[in-house]
Design a protein around this motif. Structure first.
Motif, mmCIF file in Angstrom:
data_model
loop_
_atom_site.group_PDB
_atom_site.id
_atom_site.type_symbol
_atom_site.label_atom_id
_atom_site.label_comp_id
_atom_site.label_asym_id
_atom_site.label_seq_id
_atom_site.Cartn_x
_atom_site.Cartn_y
_atom_site.Cartn_z
ATOM 1 N N PRO A 216 -26.148 -11.367 -26.970
ATOM 2 C CA PRO A 216 -26.619 -10.038 -26.884
ATOM 3 C C PRO A 216 -24.915 -9.042 -27.269
ATOM 4 O O PRO A 216 -24.824 -9.087 -26.671
ATOM 5 N N ALA B 52 -26.439 -5.473 -27.060
ATOM 6 C CA ALA B 52 -26.014 -4.704 -26.501
ATOM 7 C C ALA B 52 -27.190 -4.963 -24.774
ATOM 8 O O ALA B 52 -28.202 -6.097 -24.678
ATOM 9 N N ASP B 53 -26.939 -4.983 -23.916
ATOM 10 C CA ASP B 53 -27.185 -4.867 -22.230
ATOM 11 C C ASP B 53 -28.542 -3.845 -22.208
ATOM 12 O O ASP B 53 -28.610 -2.992 -22.587
ATOM 13 N N GLU B 54 -29.753 -4.194 -22.413
ATOM 14 C CA GLU B 54 -30.800 -3.948 -22.251
ATOM 15 C C GLU B 54 -31.670 -3.818 -20.792
ATOM 16 O O GLU B 54 -32.255 -4.172 -20.258
ATOM 17 N N VAL B 55 -30.791 -3.584 -19.764
ATOM 18 C CA VAL B 55 -31.124 -2.869 -18.337
ATOM 19 C C VAL B 55 -31.167 -1.177 -17.737
ATOM 20 O O VAL B 55 -30.137 -0.654 -18.195
ATOM 21 N N SER B 56 -31.253 -1.583 -16.715
ATOM 22 C CA SER B 56 -32.047 0.083 -16.816
ATOM 23 C C SER B 56 -30.930 0.028 -15.463
ATOM 24 O O SER B 56 -30.101 -0.601 -14.996
#
Length: 276
Positions: A179, A181-185
């Motif tokens: 991936p 980009a890191d799609e984490v909050s």
């Protein structure tokens, strides 16, 4: 400890006679292929699949495949002449560097180095590496292959670790499906860091064991003594967590240090205090 190579370390005009000893060993449990009927070990036979006959060692040559089914034949004499011209029994230190500049992906195999005479020069290099907090980058030929290596001090002994050349390490950029980009909050990141903190400890290599090899050796020992092997207790499978936060929180709860229970206060003493 078996000596597998004898030669010398050189840096500048300093020459130190040394011996190499394998610092690690392969403890894999190896099996032989046997004939099922009589338990005779099966021999490795060199058979040509086209001529359908077993070949003598003199009938076998070395070839490098340049295209599918096309080979360049290299004579054994040519290989010996080439390796003989390069094979000096010496470890030549060409540079000195800091160890943290080498990524662990480059490391290959470790060897202890003991002095073969010249103990003063051995001690000099050891002391100089320790005080400078540096390691030597060297070249050595082992078994007709030129190796790049790092020489450092480990527990008071000179240790040589062969390392891969850059072209032997595959490019990270070629790894598929990474991936971008890191799609984490932020909450997920904070929780993950909390879990890492709870699982962080001092590295103690003695506490890690090859459980599979131990169980396999127990099975072999039991069969050798004609005993029934007790079934290995299976680990409980991890719960199927579909949500990342739920999995992180469950992991934190599982690894949270247990606190000692506080003793309950006696009711009688409380009542007595109220009566006053």
């Amino acid at each position: 400890m078996h000596t597998m190579w004898k030669g010398s370390i050189s840096f500048g005009l300093v020459n130190i006679p040394i011996k190499l000893h394998a610092a690690t060993e392969d403890k894999d449990v190896k099996f032989r292929s046997l004939h099922k009927e009589c338990h005779t070990p099966i021999k490795y036979e060199k058979i040509c699949p086209v001529c359908e006959k077993e070949l003598d060692i003199k009938e076998i040559v070395k070839g490098y495949e340049i295209a599918k089914g096309k080979f360049v034949i290299i004579d054994e004499k040519e290989i010996k002449e080439l390796s003989g011209a390069n094979e000096e029994k010496a470890v030549e230190i060409i540079d000195f560097i800091k160890m943290d500049e080498i990524d662990p992906i480059y490391y290959n195999r470790s060897y202890y180095m003991s002095p073969d005479g010249g103990t003063k020069a051995y001690g000099l290099l050891r002391k100089a590496l320790m005080q400078s907090e540096k390691a030597g980058i060297a070249k050595i030929i082992i078994r007709s292959k030129e190796q790049l290596a790092v020489i450092r001090v480990f527990e008071g002994i000179l240790l040589m670790e062969t390392i891969h050349y850059p072209d032997e390490v595959r490019k990270a950029a070629d790894v598929p499906n990474i991936p971008t980009a890191d799609e984490v909050s932020k909450k997920e990141i904070d929780t993950a860091i909390l879990l890492i903190d709870q699982l962080t400890t001092t590295f103690e290599p003695e506490k890690y064991h090859d459980e599979y090899r131990s169980q396999l050796l127990e099975l072999i020992e039991a069969k050798k003594n004609g005993k029934e092997m007790i079934a290995v207790k299976q680990k409980e499978p991890a719960a199927n967590m579909t949500e990342l936060m739920a999995a992180l929180q469950a992991s934190i709860d599982k690894t949270k240090p247990k606190t000692a229970k506080q003793p309950a206060r006696k009711k009688a003493a409380t009542k007595k205090g109220v009566a006053k």
